[in-house]
Design a protein around this motif. Structure first.
Motif, short mmCIF file in Angstrom:
data_model
loop_
_atom_site.label_atom_id
_atom_site.label_comp_id
_atom_site.label_asym_id
_atom_site.label_seq_id
_atom_site.Cartn_x
_atom_site.Cartn_y
_atom_site.Cartn_z
N MET A 30 0.84 -1.19 0.00
CA MET A 30 0.00 0.00 0.00
C MET A 30 0.88 1.25 0.00
O MET A 30 0.65 2.19 -0.78
CB MET A 30 -0.90 -0.03 1.23
CG MET A 30 -2.01 0.98 1.22
SD MET A 30 -3.15 0.65 2.57
CE MET A 30 -2.81 2.04 3.59
N LYS A 31 1.90 1.25 0.82
CA LYS A 31 2.80 2.40 0.89
C LYS A 31 3.53 2.59 -0.44
O LYS A 31 3.65 3.71 -0.94
CB LYS A 31 3.80 2.20 2.03
CG LYS A 31 4.66 3.40 2.30
CD LYS A 31 5.51 3.17 3.54
CE LYS A 31 6.29 4.41 3.90
NZ LYS A 31 7.04 4.21 5.16
N ARG A 32 4.01 1.49 -1.03
CA ARG A 32 4.72 1.57 -2.31
C ARG A 32 3.81 2.12 -3.40
O ARG A 32 4.19 3.04 -4.14
CB ARG A 32 5.23 0.18 -2.72
CG ARG A 32 5.90 0.14 -4.08
CD ARG A 32 6.36 -1.26 -4.45
NE ARG A 32 5.33 -2.27 -4.31
CZ ARG A 32 4.34 -2.48 -5.20
NH1 ARG A 32 4.26 -1.74 -6.28
NH2 ARG A 32 3.46 -3.43 -5.01
N LEU A 33 2.59 1.57 -3.51
CA LEU A 33 1.65 2.03 -4.54
C LEU A 33 1.26 3.50 -4.33
O LEU A 33 1.14 4.26 -5.29
CB LEU A 33 0.41 1.14 -4.56
CG LEU A 33 0.64 -0.28 -5.06
CD1 LEU A 33 -0.54 -1.19 -4.69
CD2 LEU A 33 0.86 -0.29 -6.56
N ARG A 34 1.09 3.87 -3.08
CA ARG A 34 0.74 5.27 -2.76
C ARG A 34 1.88 6.20 -3.18
O ARG A 34 1.66 7.22 -3.83
CB ARG A 34 0.47 5.39 -1.26
CG ARG A 34 0.22 6.80 -0.79
CD ARG A 34 -0.12 6.86 0.68
NE ARG A 34 0.91 6.42 1.58
CZ ARG A 34 2.00 7.12 1.91
NH1 ARG A 34 2.21 8.31 1.37
NH2 ARG A 34 2.88 6.64 2.77
N TRP A 89 1.37 10.29 -3.80
CA TRP A 89 0.30 10.65 -2.87
C TRP A 89 0.76 10.62 -1.43
O TRP A 89 1.54 9.75 -1.03
CB TRP A 89 -0.87 9.68 -3.00
CG TRP A 89 -1.70 9.80 -4.24
CD1 TRP A 89 -1.50 10.65 -5.28
CD2 TRP A 89 -2.83 9.02 -4.57
NE1 TRP A 89 -2.46 10.45 -6.23
CE2 TRP A 89 -3.30 9.45 -5.83
CE3 TRP A 89 -3.51 7.99 -3.94
CZ2 TRP A 89 -4.40 8.90 -6.44
CZ3 TRP A 89 -4.61 7.44 -4.55
CH2 TRP A 89 -5.06 7.89 -5.79
N SER A 90 0.23 11.53 -0.65
CA SER A 90 0.40 11.48 0.79
C SER A 90 -0.64 10.51 1.36
O SER A 90 -1.57 10.09 0.66
CB SER A 90 0.17 12.87 1.39
OG SER A 90 -1.19 13.26 1.19
N GLN A 91 -0.49 10.20 2.64
CA GLN A 91 -1.52 9.37 3.29
C GLN A 91 -2.87 10.09 3.26
O GLN A 91 -3.91 9.46 3.10
CB GLN A 91 -1.12 9.07 4.73
CG GLN A 91 0.02 8.10 4.84
CD GLN A 91 0.42 7.84 6.28
OE1 GLN A 91 0.07 8.59 7.19
NE2 GLN A 91 1.16 6.76 6.48
N SER A 124 -2.77 5.58 8.03
CA SER A 124 -1.51 5.51 8.75
C SER A 124 -1.44 4.24 9.59
O SER A 124 -0.41 3.56 9.63
CB SER A 124 -1.35 6.74 9.66
OG SER A 124 -0.23 6.61 10.48
N GLY A 125 -2.53 3.91 10.25
CA GLY A 125 -2.57 2.70 11.08
C GLY A 125 -2.37 1.43 10.28
O GLY A 125 -1.71 0.49 10.73
N ILE A 126 -2.93 1.38 9.07
CA ILE A 126 -2.73 0.22 8.21
C ILE A 126 -1.26 0.12 7.82
O ILE A 126 -0.66 -0.95 7.88
CB ILE A 126 -3.63 0.29 6.95
CG1 ILE A 126 -5.10 0.25 7.33
CG2 ILE A 126 -3.29 -0.86 6.00
CD1 ILE A 126 -6.05 0.56 6.17
#
Length: 67
Positions: free
Chosen positions: A11-15, A20-22, A37-39
């Motif tokens: 998810m972080k990589r794709l974002r 994109w920011s969180q 952020s929790g995920i």
């Protein structure tokens, strides 16, 4: 790596690939930024419905989030 850590990393990589920011991802998925952020910090365990919303926002398959 367990599924929650794979989800967080993917998810972080794709974002980040989208620049994109969180907060942007949260807005696109209709979620709170603190939930996103929790995920990513592996302190939240999202439902399948939430994963679907994230997948739609990131324009990816659910498998892309979990593989």
């Amino acid at each position: 790596m367990d599924v929650r850590h794979r989800l967080a990393a993917n998810m972080k990589r794709l974002r980040k690939e989208r620049g994109w920011s969180q907060e942007t991802l949260a807005d696109e998925a209709g979620l709170d930024r603190t939930y996103v952020s929790g995920i990513e910090r592996v302190v939240r365990n999202p439902t399948v419905s939430v994963l679907e919303r994230i997948g739609i926002a990131l324009d990816c398959r659910l498998g892309d989030l979990l593989d």
